[in-house]
Design an enzyme around this catalytic site. Structure first.
Site, PDB file in Angstrom:
ATOM      1  N   TRP A  44      38.289  27.888  43.417  1.00  0.00           N
ATOM      2  CA  TRP A  44      38.522  29.063  44.274  1.00  0.00           C
ATOM      3  C   TRP A  44      37.652  29.040  45.525  1.00  0.00           C
ATOM      4  O   TRP A  44      37.782  29.915  46.375  1.00  0.00           O
ATOM      5  CB  TRP A  44      38.312  30.352  43.495  1.00  0.00           C
ATOM      6  N   ARG A  45      36.771  28.051  45.641  1.00  0.00           N
ATOM      7  CA  ARG A  45      35.993  27.913  46.866  1.00  0.00           C
ATOM      8  C   ARG A  45      36.591  26.880  47.823  1.00  0.00           C
ATOM      9  O   ARG A  45      36.082  26.701  48.925  1.00  0.00           O
ATOM     10  CB  ARG A  45      34.554  27.510  46.540  1.00  0.00           C
ATOM     11  N   GLU A  57      38.037  36.657  41.998  1.00  0.00           N
ATOM     12  CA  GLU A  57      37.028  37.706  41.908  1.00  0.00           C
ATOM     13  C   GLU A  57      37.306  38.671  40.755  1.00  0.00           C
ATOM     14  O   GLU A  57      36.388  39.114  40.079  1.00  0.00           O
ATOM     15  CB  GLU A  57      36.943  38.475  43.231  1.00  0.00           C
ATOM     16  N   GLN A  62      34.181  39.911  34.664  1.00  0.00           N
ATOM     17  CA  GLN A  62      33.642  40.045  33.308  1.00  0.00           C
ATOM     18  C   GLN A  62      33.854  38.799  32.454  1.00  0.00           C
ATOM     19  O   GLN A  62      33.846  38.882  31.230  1.00  0.00           O
ATOM     20  CB  GLN A  62      34.293  41.264  32.616  1.00  0.00           C
ATOM     21  N   THR A  63      34.038  37.656  33.102  1.00  0.00           N
ATOM     22  CA  THR A  63      34.269  36.407  32.387  1.00  0.00           C
ATOM     23  C   THR A  63      33.409  35.309  32.993  1.00  0.00           C
ATOM     24  O   THR A  63      33.272  35.230  34.216  1.00  0.00           O
ATOM     25  CB  THR A  63      35.762  36.003  32.462  1.00  0.00           C
ATOM     26  N   TYR A 102      39.236  41.382  28.345  1.00  0.00           N
ATOM     27  CA  TYR A 102      39.378  42.558  29.206  1.00  0.00           C
ATOM     28  C   TYR A 102      40.763  42.559  29.868  1.00  0.00           C
ATOM     29  O   TYR A 102      40.902  42.496  31.089  1.00  0.00           O
ATOM     30  CB  TYR A 102      38.274  42.588  30.266  1.00  0.00           C
TER      31      TYR A 102
END
Length: 290
Positions: A44-45, A57, A62-63, A102
């Site tokens: 993702w960069r 993001e 939370q992972t 989540y």
């Protein structure tokens, strides 16, 4: 950074505050760390596509990074843009999200995609205030998206950034509030390299996790995550997997599948129906929302 250098930063900050020289030296050290040891390979960069940044993001909220690194490319392949995610059947979305935990994040992410598609013509807004109004996007995430997708010179704190500033500048404080950290984050920002600067801080904060006792325990905002084993989170995930595998089960069948009491499962099913996961049919059976 060496312990000697860290001690020097602390002494200079304690005696004179965040002076221009200290800011510059700190920036240099953080960026040198990033160039040498930064996590440049994270997928993702590699592209600054706003949709991909949003997905990463939300996943990273939370992972842990290793799990996201596995799931992210599969998710992007299945749902390559806002339009594809907005149009996806919920069963496909939740199936693709399995393993992330989540699961409500997946529903909010789809709502976000639909709002961006309907209200913004599929183009993500750059303004953090507008981003924060999207489903599932809080103040920190809106700023991180603005920084990583658009290189906006925003100021925010998340757990790794907090860890860096507490470790380097608040060694003698037993309780540190984010209100004391934010001015330092703003003073140290590289406005023309916001994207790289925050990546560097986050990578340094991650490295600190394995080398020093967690500085974030001294944060006023620190909240210890509750145990997963036996929690409602664990049961919710099991209930979702059971219904994704076979729709149209009643409470007794679901309770048997997940090994929990009917009373507990009924309570969780009610909550998840309210949240948009499931629909209760007239027969008393439950199915995943279409």
């Amino acid at each position: 950074m060496s312990p000697h250098l860290i001690s020097e930063f602390r002494q200079r900050f304690a005696s004179s505050g965040m002076t221009p020289d200290l800011v510059r030296d700190f920036q240099d050290e953080v960026m040198e760390f990033y160039e040498a040891k930064g996590r440049h390979e994270m997928e993702w960069r590699l592209r600054f596509d706003p949709y991909r940044i949003v997905v990463s993001e939300v996943m990273l909220q939370q992972t842990q990074v290793p799990r996201v690194a596995v799931m992210y490319p599969k998710f992007i392949e299945k749902f390559p843009d806002f339009a594809a995610l907005a149009a996806a059947p919920q069963t496909e979305l939740l199936s693709a999200w399995q393993g992330m935990g989540y699961n409500s994040r997946a529903l909010r992410l789809q709502k976000l995609a639909r709002q961006v598609t309907d209200e913004y013509g599929g183009v993500l807004p750059e303004d953090p205030e507008l981003l924060e109004k999207l489903p599932g996007i809080g103040p920190a995430t809106s700023c991180s998206i603005a920084a990583f997708a658009f290189n906006r010179p925003v100021v925010f704190i998340e757990t790794n950034i907090r860890r860096v500033f507490i470790h380097y500048f608040f060694a003698d404080d037993f309780v540190v509030d984010d209100r004391d950290i934010l001015p330092l984050v703003e003073a140290c920002l590289l406005p023309d390299r916001s994207r790289e600067w925050y990546w560097a801080l986050m990578d340094l904060g991650t490295a600190l996790k394995t080398s020093v006792p967690n500085p974030n325990r001294r944060s006023r905002q620190y909240v210890k995550q509750s145990a997963f084993e036996g929690s409602d989170r664990q049961v919710r995930g099991a209930v979702l997997r059971a219904l994704l595998a076979c729709d149209g089960k009643n409470i007794e069948e679901i309770a048997c599948s997940v090994g929990e009491s009917g009373e507990r499962v009924e309570k969780i099913l009610g909550e998840m129906c309210d949240e948009g996961f499931f629909v209760r049919e007239e027969s008393g059976c439950y199915r995943v929302q279409r």
